[in-house]
Design an enzyme around this catalytic site. Structure first.
Site, PDB file in Angstrom:
ATOM      1  CD1 TRP A   1      -2.582   1.618   0.621  1.00 15.75           C
ATOM      2  CD2 TRP A   1      -2.078   2.000   2.704  1.00 15.75           C
ATOM      3  NE1 TRP A   1      -3.289   2.590   0.507  1.00 15.75           N
ATOM      4  CE2 TRP A   1      -2.928   2.838   2.125  1.00 15.75           C
ATOM      5  CE3 TRP A   1      -1.882   1.748   4.099  1.00 15.75           C
ATOM      6  CZ2 TRP A   1      -3.193   3.540   3.083  1.00 15.75           C
ATOM      7  CZ3 TRP A   1      -2.165   2.592   4.560  1.00 15.75           C
ATOM      8  CH2 TRP A   1      -3.104   3.730   4.550  1.00 15.75           C
TER       9      TRP A   1
ATOM     10  CG  ASP B   1      -2.124  -3.161   7.983  1.00 16.23           C
ATOM     11  OD1 ASP B   1      -3.020  -2.359   8.064  1.00 16.23           O
ATOM     12  OD2 ASP B   1      -1.664  -1.766   7.345  1.00 16.23           O
TER      13      ASP B   1
ATOM     14  CE  LYS C   1      -9.632   0.435   4.384  1.00 17.05           C
ATOM     15  NZ  LYS C   1      -9.154   1.146   2.528  1.00 17.05           N
TER      16      LYS C   1
HETATM   17  C1  LMR Z   1      -7.087   2.664  -0.425  1.00 15.87           C
HETATM   18  O1  LMR Z   1      -6.087   1.909   0.127  1.00 15.87           O
HETATM   19  O2  LMR Z   1      -7.650   2.933  -0.823  1.00 15.87           O
HETATM   20  C2  LMR Z   1      -7.626   2.758   1.170  1.00 15.87           C
HETATM   21  O3  LMR Z   1      -7.112   2.174   2.354  1.00 15.87           O
HETATM   22  C3  LMR Z   1      -7.894   3.876   1.697  1.00 15.87           C
HETATM   23  C4  LMR Z   1      -6.653   4.809   1.322  1.00 15.87           C
HETATM   24  O4  LMR Z   1      -6.514   5.085   2.610  1.00 15.87           O
HETATM   25  O5  LMR Z   1      -5.978   4.954   0.713  1.00 15.87           O
END
Ligand code: LMR
Length: 396
Positions: free
Chosen positions: A130, A211, A246
């Site tokens: 992420w 996570d 979520k």
């Molecule tokens: C995402 O990856 O779209 C979500 O976790 C929201 C974010 O804060 O990035």
């Protein structure tokens, strides 16, 4: 002083929200930011959240500070939800939790606490991970390194390469693992992979940092917790950032938890004190409201059972959309090129498109996704699915 600052491009994920809202095209499709959407395209407030709110409001007598660890009902409830009430880490009194402002708050405080314990320690994150992991962990002082994870050729896991990297790690290293529903690729570890990672963590002495932002949105609450439970039953120490954005749909209330597993109660207690001290230096104490709602739900058997049903409905909708997308793409493309969508889990999958194709989808069709071609599957519905599939096929 501000003249020294440079203008920044919009955030790669959050910037899509503003661009989508500003687009007047009635056919626009939002597959950008990772929020659950129902068939009408709305991100609903769960019924059980409304009921938990009502219960909490009726009993609320004060707005005084909630205290550094947050709501104790929330903290215990999250530990039992994630690990299961009979887990040896719980019965052995080796877990300590604080409520945090969202999963991000938990990640940042966890990283800063780890950086106190081992300044500049290496944290190995999956390739890809992420996007926000990098600033959240790196700005706290940890040194980001990557391990092989997603295989674009097979749309699966680079399992062997991942384990080969872990075999080279040493005591003091940290390994970030997505507990389930990997963001952004949707590819998770199998139970066998989790078993191997847990064994290697003990053998090599590295510390898992999990996570867990999508618990219950993959295969189910129990199945999705396999990895975190296995690790906690095997390794001496670990740290976990979890989120209720979520699975409880509480995004804007910012509800998360940070849990430490210590080698024993005394060390867990010390780490917990450090965590609270780190948080004190950033935001002092967590916001109360969202955690109070989750605490009411998790500590009420009836409400908790009803929440599990609402969660199952969200999960089933996402998995149903994965099936539909796979079928529609197969019919349109005439090959199994997109079958990976069905095999992957959680909100996200990579379509495997280049930046130009993603830009065309946005410019010509008002279909919004992250530049990497990550889609939020939950943004698809019966009204936009054919439009979306046709548009993607037109840029292949
Ligand atoms: C995402 O990856 O779209 C979500 O976790 C929201 C974010 O804060 O990035």
């Amino acid at each position: 002083m501000f003249e020294t600052l440079k203008a920044l491009a919009p955030d790669p994920i959050l910037g899509l929200m503003a661009a989508y809202r500003a687009d007047p095209n009635p056919k626009k499709v939002d597959l950008g930011v990772g929020v659950y959407k129902d068939e009408t395209g709305n991100t609903p407030i769960l019924e059980t959240v409304k009921q938990g709110e009502a219960l909490y409001r009726a009993a609320e007598t004060s707005k005084t500070y909630v205290g550094p660890p947050g709501d104790p009902d929330f903290d215990r409830g999250m530990e039992q939800l994630i690990f299961g009430a009979d887990h040896p880490a719980l019965t052995g009194d080796r877990l300590r939790t604080v409520q945090a402002p969202g999963g991000c708050g938990a990640l940042r405080v966890a990283a800063a606490t780890l950086n106190r314990a081992a300044p500049g320690a290496a944290i190995w994150v999956p390739d890809p991970t992420w996007a926000n992991h990098v600033p959240l962990l790196g700005d706290a002082g940890l040194t980001i390194k990557t391990y092989p994870y997603y295989d674009g050729a097979t749309q699966g896991l680079k399992g062997e390469e991942m384990l080969a990297t872990f075999k080279q790690l040493k005591a003091g290293d940290l390994v970030l693992l997505h507990g389930c529903c990997h963001n952004p690729c949707g590819v998770d570890l199998s139970p066998e992979h989790w078993d191997a990672v847990a064994a290697l963590a003990v053998e090599r002495g590295f510390t898992p940092f999990v996570d867990l932002a999508y618990l219950g949105l993959g295969n189910g609450l129990e199945q999705d917790a396999y990895g975190v439970r296995k690790l906690a039953a095997t390794v001496p120490e670990m740290i976990l950032a979890s989120s209720c954005s979520k699975n409880f749909g509480l995004y804007r209330e910012r509800v998360g938890a940070l849990t430490v597993l210590g080698r024993n109660t005394a060390e867990a207690e010390i780490a917990w004190g450090q965590v609270q001290n780190v948080a004190r230096g950033i935001y002092s104490m967590p916001p109360n409201y969202g955690g109070a709602i989750v605490g009411r739900i998790l500590n009420d058997a009836k409400l908790s059972a009803a929440w599990r049903e609402e969660l199952a409905a969200m999960r089933d909708r996402i998995n149903g959309l994965r099936d539909q997308l796979t079928q529609k793409f197969a019919a349109k493309v005439g090959s199994n090129r997109f079958d990976f969508i069905r095999r992957q889990l959680g909100m996200f999958s990579f379509l495997g498109l280049g930046k130009e194709q993603v830009a065309t989808l946005k410019g010509r069709y008002s279909i919004y996704m992250v530049d990497s071609s990550r889609i939020n599957v939950a943004g698809v519905n019966s009204k936009n699915i054919d439009y979306f599939v046709d548009a993607v096929c037109s840029v292949l």
